[in-house]
Design a protein around this motif. Structure first.
Motif, PDB file in Angstrom:
ATOM      1  N   ASP A   1       0.831  -1.206   0.000  1.00 53.46           N
ATOM      2  CA  ASP A   1       0.000   0.000   0.000  1.00 53.46           C
ATOM      3  C   ASP A   1       0.865   1.256   0.000  1.00 53.46           C
ATOM      4  O   ASP A   1       0.523   2.251  -0.650  1.00 53.46           O
ATOM      5  CB  ASP A   1      -0.940   0.022   1.209  1.00 53.46           C
TER       6      ASP A   1
ATOM      7  N   ARG B   1       1.922   1.748  -3.547  1.00 51.00           N
ATOM      8  CA  ARG B   1       0.825   2.315  -4.345  1.00 51.00           C
ATOM      9  C   ARG B   1       0.685   3.815  -4.116  1.00 51.00           C
ATOM     10  O   ARG B   1       0.489   4.589  -5.063  1.00 51.00           O
ATOM     11  CB  ARG B   1      -0.493   1.599  -4.008  1.00 51.00           C
TER      12      ARG B   1
ATOM     13  N   LEU C   1      -7.373  -4.533  -5.885  1.00 50.25           N
ATOM     14  CA  LEU C   1      -5.913  -4.423  -5.794  1.00 50.25           C
ATOM     15  C   LEU C   1      -5.194  -5.419  -6.703  1.00 50.25           C
ATOM     16  O   LEU C   1      -3.981  -5.325  -6.890  1.00 50.25           O
ATOM     17  CB  LEU C   1      -5.459  -4.630  -4.349  1.00 50.25           C
TER      18      LEU C   1
END
Length: 337
Positions: A145, A148, A314
């Motif tokens: 994450d 990202r 995702l």
């Protein structure tokens, strides 16, 4: 100084507590330990080929029911989601059985032996209105994450190159899962799926694929060196092998900086960000064992089920198929010499 954002985590207590049926007792051992220790998810039933191992697995993890067959497990009304953790040649048949029974399904990587089989599984799940996801657990780790967020913010600038390696010293055994064609042997399907999926998460699907490698005496690939390029010009340099232990690291290089995913990059480890001559490092030391990170994907799956999704936002279906299409082509090129 560069700034590494905090990971956005899903609260395990904020998602539905699903009842999991487990097929297989290999990697499933670590998966069930992780979900029982770190999440609200619970394994309630298990089946595997070896009855003795199945009962021992159930006793070890406090699982109430064992089933004599996959058909019995997927028909169990007390199972909400099926975790397929068998060798990859069995994934297609077992996943389709779970989907036909109306169950959500998480399928170990690679989701299937080929891109065509992956598409069949994913299309079946969409038609049935159930969630189908590949268990690419790396995609759900806290560090993923953070990556990202850095990409979304453009912190690294224009991405030019991705590097990743995964090599492990595996002694040749023609009967083992790693080398037997009937068991889905080969470095690309076992280790290479991680490096190709990582590159995909950064630069997207490639339009150019070049690969060289070697074959084991059984005919499966036991090493690969891969170059990928997208239409936008971003490239990836990837290596995998059964013949040596490699650093198992991944790096992303952009016009403004560099991001390193610490070893082993596939598990919860940490990141090192270098931007404008400044370096910042973050380490993930929240879990006692690397594979405890398997719990993150179970929590994510439960959140997707709770939201009524049929694919992971995702790790969407098209990307799952694209990664396997890349692996298909790499294997073809290596086999062709």
């Amino acid at each position: 100084m560069p700034f590494l954002p905090a990971p956005r985590l899903i609260d395990p207590a904020a998602v539905p507590a699903l009842r999991w049926g487990v097929i297989g007792t290999g990697i499933a051992d670590q998966f069930v330990h992780a979900i029982h220790t770190h999440t609200t998810q619970r394994a309630v039933a298990v089946t595997a080929r070896d009855t003795t191992k199945t009962h021992a697995f159930a006793e070890r993890h406090g699982i109430a029911r064992t089933h004599d067959s996959v058909d019995e497990l997927v028909a169990d009304p007390k199972v909400d989601v099926v975790y397929v953790a068998t060798p990859h040649p069995l994934h297609r048949e077992q996943a389709l059985a779970a989907i036909a029974a109306g169950k959500h399904v998480l399928i170990e990587k690679p989701i299937a032996m080929t891109a065509a089989d992956a598409r069949e599984i994913l299309d079946a799940g969409r038609a049935a209105g159930v969630l189908v996801a590949e268990a690419m657990w790396t995609r759900y780790l806290p560090q993923a994450d953070v990556v990202r967020q850095l990409l979304e913010a453009g912190t690294l600038g224009e991405i030019d190159l991705v590097r990743a390696d995964f090599g492990s010293l595996v002694p040749f055994d023609p009967a083992s899962r790693m080398f037997a064609p009937a068991l889905g042997g080969g470095a690309m399907l076992d280790l290479g799926v991680y490096i190709v999926a990582f590159a995909s998460s950064i630069i997207g699907p490639p339009t150019t694929i070049r690969a060289v490698g070697t074959l084991a005496p059984t005919g499966v690939d036991d090493s690969a060196t891969i170059a990928l390029k997208t239409d936008a010009g971003a490239q990836a340099a990837l290596t995998t092998t059964f013949g040596a232990v490699t650093p198992i690291e991944a790096s992303v290089f952009g016009s403004r900086g560099r991001l390193d995913v610490l070893s082993p990059f596939y598990g919860p480890t940490g990141l090192r960000l270098s931007v404008d001559g400044q370096v910042e490092e973050w380490r993930d030391d929240t879990l006692p064992q690397v594979h405890d990170g398997l719990g993150y994907q179970a929590t994510a799956v439960a959140s997707f089920v709770g939201a009524g999704l049929v694919e992971s936002p995702l790790h969407p279906h098209d990307e799952v198929v694209s990664v396997l299409a890349t692996i298909d082509e790499v294997r073809r090129q290596i086999a062709a010499g």
